[in-house]
Motif scaffolding. Structure first.
Motif, PDB file in Angstrom:
ATOM      1  N   SER A 146       7.602  11.346  -6.593  1.00 47.40           N
ATOM      2  CA  SER A 146       7.783  10.350  -5.990  1.00 47.40           C
ATOM      3  C   SER A 146       9.712   9.717  -6.899  1.00 47.40           C
ATOM      4  CB  SER A 146       7.454   9.672  -6.107  1.00 47.40           C
ATOM      5  OG  SER A 146       6.581   8.449  -6.482  1.00 47.40           O
ATOM      6  N   GLY A 147       8.905   9.791  -8.246  1.00 50.41           N
ATOM      7  CA  GLY A 147      10.329   8.941  -9.084  1.00 50.41           C
ATOM      8  C   GLY A 147      10.694   7.763  -9.119  1.00 50.41           C
ATOM      9  N   VAL A 148       8.938   6.779  -8.422  1.00 51.34           N
ATOM     10  CA  VAL A 148       8.733   5.898  -8.473  1.00 51.34           C
ATOM     11  C   VAL A 148       7.574   5.355  -9.182  1.00 51.34           C
ATOM     12  CG1 VAL A 148       7.626   3.487  -6.603  1.00 51.34           C
ATOM     13  CG2 VAL A 148       8.902   5.256  -5.750  1.00 51.34           C
ATOM     14  N   ARG A 149       8.149   4.428 -10.340  1.00 53.28           N
ATOM     15  CA  ARG A 149       7.550   3.241 -10.707  1.00 53.28           C
ATOM     16  C   ARG A 149       7.203   2.340 -10.912  1.00 53.28           C
ATOM     17  NH1 ARG A 149      10.233   3.809 -16.867  1.00 53.28           N
ATOM     18  NH2 ARG A 149       8.525   3.117 -17.027  1.00 53.28           N
ATOM     19  N   LEU A 150       5.550   1.739 -11.104  1.00 49.57           N
ATOM     20  CA  LEU A 150       4.900   0.283 -11.248  1.00 49.57           C
ATOM     21  C   LEU A 150       5.838  -0.362 -12.295  1.00 49.57           C
ATOM     22  CD1 LEU A 150       3.227  -1.612 -10.204  1.00 49.57           C
ATOM     23  CD2 LEU A 150       1.533  -0.572 -11.200  1.00 49.57           C
ATOM     24  N   PRO A 154       0.661  -0.932  -0.109  1.00 48.73           N
ATOM     25  CA  PRO A 154       0.092  -0.143  -0.371  1.00 48.73           C
ATOM     26  C   PRO A 154       0.747   1.150  -0.298  1.00 48.73           C
ATOM     27  CG  PRO A 154      -0.860  -1.810   1.212  1.00 48.73           C
ATOM     28  CD  PRO A 154       0.349  -2.565   0.902  1.00 48.73           C
ATOM     29  N   ALA A 155       1.823   1.329   0.633  1.00 41.35           N
ATOM     30  CA  ALA A 155       2.727   2.723   0.621  1.00 41.35           C
ATOM     31  C   ALA A 155       3.391   2.185  -0.490  1.00 41.35           C
ATOM     32  CB  ALA A 155       3.524   2.355   1.960  1.00 41.35           C
ATOM     33  N   PHE A 156       3.671   1.903  -1.095  1.00 36.45           N
ATOM     34  CA  PHE A 156       4.683   1.577  -2.428  1.00 36.45           C
ATOM     35  C   PHE A 156       3.839   2.200  -3.806  1.00 36.45           C
ATOM     36  CE2 PHE A 156       5.395  -0.113  -6.299  1.00 36.45           C
ATOM     37  CZ  PHE A 156       7.062   0.173  -6.817  1.00 36.45           C
ATOM     38  N   ILE A 157       2.556   1.747  -3.171  1.00 38.64           N
ATOM     39  CA  ILE A 157       1.085   2.083  -4.008  1.00 38.64           C
ATOM     40  C   ILE A 157       0.958   4.000  -4.397  1.00 38.64           C
ATOM     41  CG2 ILE A 157      -0.912   2.102  -5.319  1.00 38.64           C
ATOM     42  CD1 ILE A 157       0.314  -0.475  -6.026  1.00 38.64           C
ATOM     43  N   GLU A 158       0.664   4.063  -3.371  1.00 39.46           N
ATOM     44  CA  GLU A 158       0.657   5.820  -2.339  1.00 39.46           C
ATOM     45  C   GLU A 158       1.741   6.570  -3.522  1.00 39.46           C
ATOM     46  OE1 GLU A 158      -1.770   7.207  -1.391  1.00 39.46           O
ATOM     47  OE2 GLU A 158      -2.485   5.144  -1.761  1.00 39.46           O
TER      48      GLU A 158
END
Length: 429
Positions: free
Chosen positions: A299-303, A288-292
């Motif tokens: 954030s620069g975070v990609r799925l 859940p925290a990763f999804i957010e």
């Protein structure tokens, strides 16, 4: 390709020109702008060529909106279920699926070319032991033209055919030897009593000191993985092969160029990126925290492993890969694999989350392939190499089609120049 009878009239200042609308067997119509420079004295601007058809092809068709992938008209789902990789290779090369006699003959021809010239062994000794296998692939495949001179006359049909067969046959040997070299194990020669997929697994994992029996479930999984990656229309590496081939370069050099393009992390390294992402998440409680973070644009975070440049619905290869993943893990007795547990939960959350559903971010073929390959004992450094083994069939089929096309021209994209205007060097210099 045929003219629809419809044309688009474009007026630019005092000049007016009409451009015919062309239609293919399937897919969107295409506006023929080949005379736009001559008629209107302008070029089109299309970075990445995302809206430009650079060639006519009969090999692969994709409908990204409907999640359709066809090879010579056959759905990828049917090919993965009912055909073998050599049969798909035959289909891509010649346009039709072979009957049993032709299939057996084709496989035998491929087997007759799996051996490498013995001097090519010396190539590997020139690389450091910690060299990336893709670096070894680029260099060795490019060097094949120095050994097989009878296959580089692109004006001769028999020569083109011979090179195509050699590349399909020898790429797995080069790939497996690249792996063996980096881990310091003896090279294992190809065996003609094994199938294409079995032979690759044997060359990867067999050792001269002990017998090696190929697991049929893993061999079938490998065969399916190769089928799912065999061709994918005019992607970056395929376009690279065609562009290199348009210059008249020999086929070995063209495939080496394709391998180099595939090496880019935005193209061939996606399944490795999925494993890295799952490792960083660490536990399903952290999802859940990763999804957010993914939803936060800053954030620069990609799925990774979701969505696709072409598929705006679902990737038709993904469900096949998911089923194959479960088959492999069950066969290997891996019931509580933490990465698979993470992947299943991440997929469940993502496909139900309105944010991802709205953006049509569905799992793609890379989401599960990395888990399969890892379970089979294939290191992440070999993931893109395996992709190249499969894609060589598509590359060489696309290359042959391009070379044999009447009126084929050298590729020469234009540009929008935004640099300095003409200027003179100061006399003081």
């Amino acid at each position: 390709m045929s003219t629809t009878g419809v044309s688009a009239k474009v007026t630019l200042g005092e000049k007016t020109a009409e451009f015919p609308l062309l239609t293919g067997t399937l897919g969107q119509d295409v506006l023929d702008i080949r005379r736009i420079a001559a008629d209107l004295d302008v070029f089109t601007f299309d970075p990445g060529y995302g809206e430009t058809a650079a060639c006519e092809s009969k090999i692969t068709f994709i409908d990204g909106e409907k999640g359709v992938l066809l090879h010579r008209g056959y759905p990828i789902e049917q090919l993965a279920e009912r055909a073998t990789f050599p049969e798909v290779a035959y289909l891509l090369l010649y346009g039709e699926l072979p009957d049993k006699a032709k299939s057996a003959e084709f496989e035998q021809v491929i087997k007759s070319h799996t051996l490498l010239h013995e001097q090519i062994r010396n190539f590997f000794n020139g690389f450091r032991r910690d060299a990336h296998p893709m670096a070894i692939m680029c260099g060795t495949v490019g060097g094949l033209s120095a050994f097989y001179h009878d296959g580089i006359d692109i004006s001769n049909e028999a020569s083109r055919e011979l090179s195509a067969l050699r590349l399909i046959a020898k790429i797995p040997t080069i790939a497996a030897w690249a792996y063996k070299y980096t881990v310091g194990e003896p090279f294992v020669y190809p065996r003609n009593d094994l199938t294409y997929a079995e032979n690759f697994l044997s060359m990867m994992f067999a050792k001269p000191s002990e017998p090696y029996v190929v697991n049929p479930v893993l061999a079938r999984a490998m065969d399916r993985i190769l089928i799912l990656h065999a061709d994918h229309e005019q992607n970056a590496s395929t376009s690279t092969v065609r562009l290199a081939g348009s210059t008249g370069a020999n086929p070995f050099a063209c495939i080496a160029a394709g391998i180099a393009a595939l090496w880019g992390p935005a193209h061939g390294g996606a399944n490795e990126a999925v494993l890295k992402m799952l490792a960083e998440i660490g536990h399903r409680d952290n999802i859940p925290a990763f999804i957010e973070k993914v939803k936060d644009k800053n954030s620069g975070v990609r799925l990774m492993g979701f969505g696709h440049r072409v598929y705006k619905n679902f990737d038709p290869r993904a469900k096949i890969m998911q089923a194959t993943c479960h088959e492999v893990l069950n066969e290997l007795g891996i019931k509580d694999d933490p990465l698979l547990d993470l992947a299943v939960e991440l997929e469940r959350i993502a496909v139900e989350d309105e944010y991802f559903v709205k953006r049509k971010l569905y799992p793609n073929v890379d989401f599960y392939s990395g888990i399969i390959l890892k379970a089979m004992g294939i290191p992440t450094s070999m993931f893109t190499v395996l992709f190249a083994v499969a894609r060589t069939t598509g590359w060489i089929s696309q290359w042959k089609e391009m070379i044999e096309e009447p009126g084929q021209r050298i590729g020469r994209p234009r540009q929008l120049y935004t640099g300095s205007p003409r200027r003179d060097i100061p006399a003081s210099l």
